[in-house]
Write a protein that holds these residues in place. Structure first.
Motif, PDB file in Angstrom:
ATOM      1  N   ASP A 188       0.813  -1.217   0.000  1.00  0.00           N
ATOM      2  CA  ASP A 188       0.000   0.000   0.000  1.00  0.00           C
ATOM      3  C   ASP A 188       0.846   1.266   0.000  1.00  0.00           C
ATOM      4  OD1 ASP A 188      -2.326  -1.515   0.075  1.00  0.00           O
ATOM      5  OD2 ASP A 188      -2.407  -1.504   2.268  1.00  0.00           O
ATOM      6  N   GLU A 189       2.065   1.174   0.499  1.00  0.00           N
ATOM      7  CA  GLU A 189       2.934   2.350   0.601  1.00  0.00           C
ATOM      8  C   GLU A 189       3.816   2.574  -0.624  1.00  0.00           C
ATOM      9  OE1 GLU A 189       2.574   4.528   3.018  1.00  0.00           O
ATOM     10  OE2 GLU A 189       1.019   3.207   3.820  1.00  0.00           O
ATOM     11  N   TYR A 219       8.767  -9.697  -2.767  1.00  0.00           N
ATOM     12  CA  TYR A 219      10.052  -9.378  -3.385  1.00  0.00           C
ATOM     13  C   TYR A 219       9.979  -7.974  -3.983  1.00  0.00           C
ATOM     14  CZ  TYR A 219      10.694 -14.465  -3.336  1.00  0.00           C
ATOM     15  OH  TYR A 219      10.801 -15.775  -2.963  1.00  0.00           O
ATOM     16  N   ILE A 220      11.050  -7.212  -3.859  1.00  0.00           N
ATOM     17  CA  ILE A 220      11.134  -5.881  -4.444  1.00  0.00           C
ATOM     18  C   ILE A 220      11.924  -5.959  -5.747  1.00  0.00           C
ATOM     19  CG2 ILE A 220      12.010  -3.527  -4.155  1.00  0.00           C
ATOM     20  CD1 ILE A 220      11.529  -3.851  -1.133  1.00  0.00           C
ATOM     21  N   HIS A 221      11.309  -5.485  -6.820  1.00  0.00           N
ATOM     22  CA  HIS A 221      11.977  -5.511  -8.132  1.00  0.00           C
ATOM     23  C   HIS A 221      13.087  -4.462  -8.144  1.00  0.00           C
ATOM     24  CE1 HIS A 221      12.802  -5.369 -12.344  1.00  0.00           C
ATOM     25  NE2 HIS A 221      11.935  -6.351 -12.569  1.00  0.00           N
ATOM     26  N   PRO A 222      14.346  -4.887  -8.305  1.00  0.00           N
ATOM     27  CA  PRO A 222      15.467  -3.940  -8.220  1.00  0.00           C
ATOM     28  C   PRO A 222      15.489  -2.902  -9.336  1.00  0.00           C
ATOM     29  CG  PRO A 222      16.245  -6.073  -8.955  1.00  0.00           C
ATOM     30  CD  PRO A 222      14.797  -6.251  -8.569  1.00  0.00           C
ATOM     31  N   GLY A 223      14.924  -3.217 -10.484  1.00  0.00           N
ATOM     32  CA  GLY A 223      14.910  -2.268 -11.583  1.00  0.00           C
ATOM     33  C   GLY A 223      13.747  -1.294 -11.538  1.00  0.00           C
ATOM     34  N   GLU A 224      12.728  -1.622 -10.770  1.00  0.00           N
ATOM     35  CA  GLU A 224      11.548  -0.763 -10.675  1.00  0.00           C
ATOM     36  C   GLU A 224      11.537   0.077  -9.398  1.00  0.00           C
ATOM     37  OE1 GLU A 224       8.742  -3.934 -13.124  1.00  0.00           O
ATOM     38  OE2 GLU A 224       8.147  -3.347 -11.102  1.00  0.00           O
ATOM     39  N   CYS A 225      12.259  -0.353  -8.378  1.00  0.00           N
ATOM     40  CA  CYS A 225      12.319   0.374  -7.106  1.00  0.00           C
ATOM     41  C   CYS A 225      13.002   1.720  -7.313  1.00  0.00           C
ATOM     42  CB  CYS A 225      13.091  -0.455  -6.075  1.00  0.00           C
ATOM     43  SG  CYS A 225      13.294   0.347  -4.465  1.00  0.00           S
ATOM     44  N   ILE A 226      12.399   2.774  -6.765  1.00  0.00           N
ATOM     45  CA  ILE A 226      12.977   4.122  -6.904  1.00  0.00           C
ATOM     46  C   ILE A 226      13.695   4.557  -5.617  1.00  0.00           C
ATOM     47  CG2 ILE A 226      11.370   4.852  -8.709  1.00  0.00           C
ATOM     48  CD1 ILE A 226       9.810   6.369  -6.479  1.00  0.00           C
ATOM     49  N   ASP A 227      13.903   3.627  -4.713  1.00  0.00           N
ATOM     50  CA  ASP A 227      14.639   3.880  -3.480  1.00  0.00           C
ATOM     51  C   ASP A 227      14.015   4.964  -2.608  1.00  0.00           C
ATOM     52  OD1 ASP A 227      16.478   1.995  -4.400  1.00  0.00           O
ATOM     53  OD2 ASP A 227      17.769   3.516  -5.286  1.00  0.00           O
ATOM     54  N   CYS A 228      12.704   5.058  -2.611  1.00  0.00           N
ATOM     55  CA  CYS A 228      12.041   6.106  -1.831  1.00  0.00           C
ATOM     56  C   CYS A 228      11.973   5.759  -0.345  1.00  0.00           C
ATOM     57  CB  CYS A 228      10.634   6.372  -2.373  1.00  0.00           C
ATOM     58  SG  CYS A 228       9.450   5.052  -2.075  1.00  0.00           S
ATOM     59  N   GLY A 229      11.998   4.466  -0.021  1.00  0.00           N
ATOM     60  CA  GLY A 229      11.984   4.039   1.368  1.00  0.00           C
ATOM     61  C   GLY A 229      10.618   4.007   2.022  1.00  0.00           C
ATOM     62  N   ALA A 230       9.553   4.271   1.280  1.00  0.00           N
ATOM     63  CA  ALA A 230       8.207   4.300   1.866  1.00  0.00           C
ATOM     64  C   ALA A 230       7.798   2.940   2.431  1.00  0.00           C
ATOM     65  CB  ALA A 230       7.191   4.762   0.832  1.00  0.00           C
ATOM     66  N   CYS A 231       8.291   1.881   1.862  1.00  0.00           N
ATOM     67  CA  CYS A 231       7.918   0.530   2.287  1.00  0.00           C
ATOM     68  C   CYS A 231       8.533   0.140   3.632  1.00  0.00           C
ATOM     69  CB  CYS A 231       8.327  -0.487   1.240  1.00  0.00           C
ATOM     70  SG  CYS A 231      10.106  -0.473   0.855  1.00  0.00           S
ATOM     71  N   GLU A 232       9.721   0.617   3.891  1.00  0.00           N
ATOM     72  CA  GLU A 232      10.479   0.177   5.072  1.00  0.00           C
ATOM     73  C   GLU A 232       9.741   0.398   6.392  1.00  0.00           C
ATOM     74  OE1 GLU A 232      15.029   0.431   6.770  1.00  0.00           O
ATOM     75  OE2 GLU A 232      14.270   2.083   5.563  1.00  0.00           O
ATOM     76  N   PRO A 233       9.259   1.591   6.708  1.00  0.00           N
ATOM     77  CA  PRO A 233       8.575   1.767   7.990  1.00  0.00           C
ATOM     78  C   PRO A 233       7.198   1.101   8.046  1.00  0.00           C
ATOM     79  CG  PRO A 233       8.543   3.822   6.762  1.00  0.00           C
ATOM     80  CD  PRO A 233       9.418   2.859   6.005  1.00  0.00           C
ATOM     81  N   ALA A 234       6.639   0.743   6.894  1.00  0.00           N
ATOM     82  CA  ALA A 234       5.324   0.102   6.861  1.00  0.00           C
ATOM     83  C   ALA A 234       5.385  -1.379   7.225  1.00  0.00           C
ATOM     84  CB  ALA A 234       4.696   0.260   5.475  1.00  0.00           C
ATOM     85  N   CYS A 235       6.561  -1.973   7.167  1.00  0.00           N
ATOM     86  CA  CYS A 235       6.712  -3.412   7.410  1.00  0.00           C
ATOM     87  C   CYS A 235       6.649  -3.717   8.913  1.00  0.00           C
ATOM     88  CB  CYS A 235       8.025  -3.909   6.835  1.00  0.00           C
ATOM     89  SG  CYS A 235       8.275  -5.686   7.070  1.00  0.00           S
ATOM     90  N   PRO A 236       5.616  -4.443   9.356  1.00  0.00           N
ATOM     91  CA  PRO A 236       5.478  -4.713  10.790  1.00  0.00           C
ATOM     92  C   PRO A 236       6.485  -5.716  11.343  1.00  0.00           C
ATOM     93  CG  PRO A 236       3.787  -5.875   9.585  1.00  0.00           C
ATOM     94  CD  PRO A 236       4.516  -5.013   8.588  1.00  0.00           C
ATOM     95  N   VAL A 237       7.145  -6.476  10.469  1.00  0.00           N
ATOM     96  CA  VAL A 237       8.118  -7.458  10.947  1.00  0.00           C
ATOM     97  C   VAL A 237       9.559  -7.028  10.658  1.00  0.00           C
ATOM     98  CG1 VAL A 237       6.520  -9.420  10.879  1.00  0.00           C
ATOM     99  CG2 VAL A 237       7.883  -8.874   8.846  1.00  0.00           C
ATOM    100  N   GLU A 238       9.726  -5.789  10.202  1.00  0.00           N
ATOM    101  CA  GLU A 238      11.047  -5.226   9.921  1.00  0.00           C
ATOM    102  C   GLU A 238      11.881  -6.108   8.998  1.00  0.00           C
ATOM    103  OE1 GLU A 238      12.778  -4.191  13.709  1.00  0.00           O
ATOM    104  OE2 GLU A 238      11.181  -2.767  14.136  1.00  0.00           O
TER     105      GLU A 238
END
Length: 107
Positions: free
Chosen positions: A19-20, A34-53
């Motif tokens: 969602d983030e 899995y995060i697609h390495p070629g599509e990820c823009i390195d914004c970091g929005a996903c990191e704090p959303a992950c409840p299991v870190e």
């Protein structure tokens, strides 16, 4: 460099990160995301959303989980760059390393 998803996601797949993600680059495998390495823009929005870190900047992945950097990349070898996970939904496979893991305790 990109963000990657590591062991804590295996057999959990909370999906709050989906969602983030503003570019829809987080794909769902059988047992983990899995995060697609070629599509990820390195914004970091996903990191704090992950409840299991489970999400790390590639260079910051803890040493025991460094093989997940390769797994996130190689998961897309035969998929290429689909241009967004919403188009595909569940991908009925995992990286061989993930598929070979014992079932994780998710309690």
């Amino acid at each position: 460099m990109t963000f990657v998803i590591a062991l804590p996601c295996v057999d959990v797949k909370d999906k709050a990160c989906l969602d983030e993600c503003p570019v829809d680059c987080i794909y769902e495998g059988e047992r983990m995301l899995y995060i697609h390495p070629g599509e990820c823009i390195d914004c970091g929005a996903c990191e704090p959303a992950c409840p299991v870190e489970a999400i790390y900047f590639e260079d910051d992945t803890p040493e025991p989980w460094r093989p997940f950097n390769t797994a996130n990349d190689e998961f897309f070898t035969d998929l290429g760059s689909p241009g967004g996970s919403a188009k595909l939904g569940l991908i009925e496979k995992d990286h061989p390393m993930v598929a070979a893991l014992p079932v994780q305790d998710t309690v």
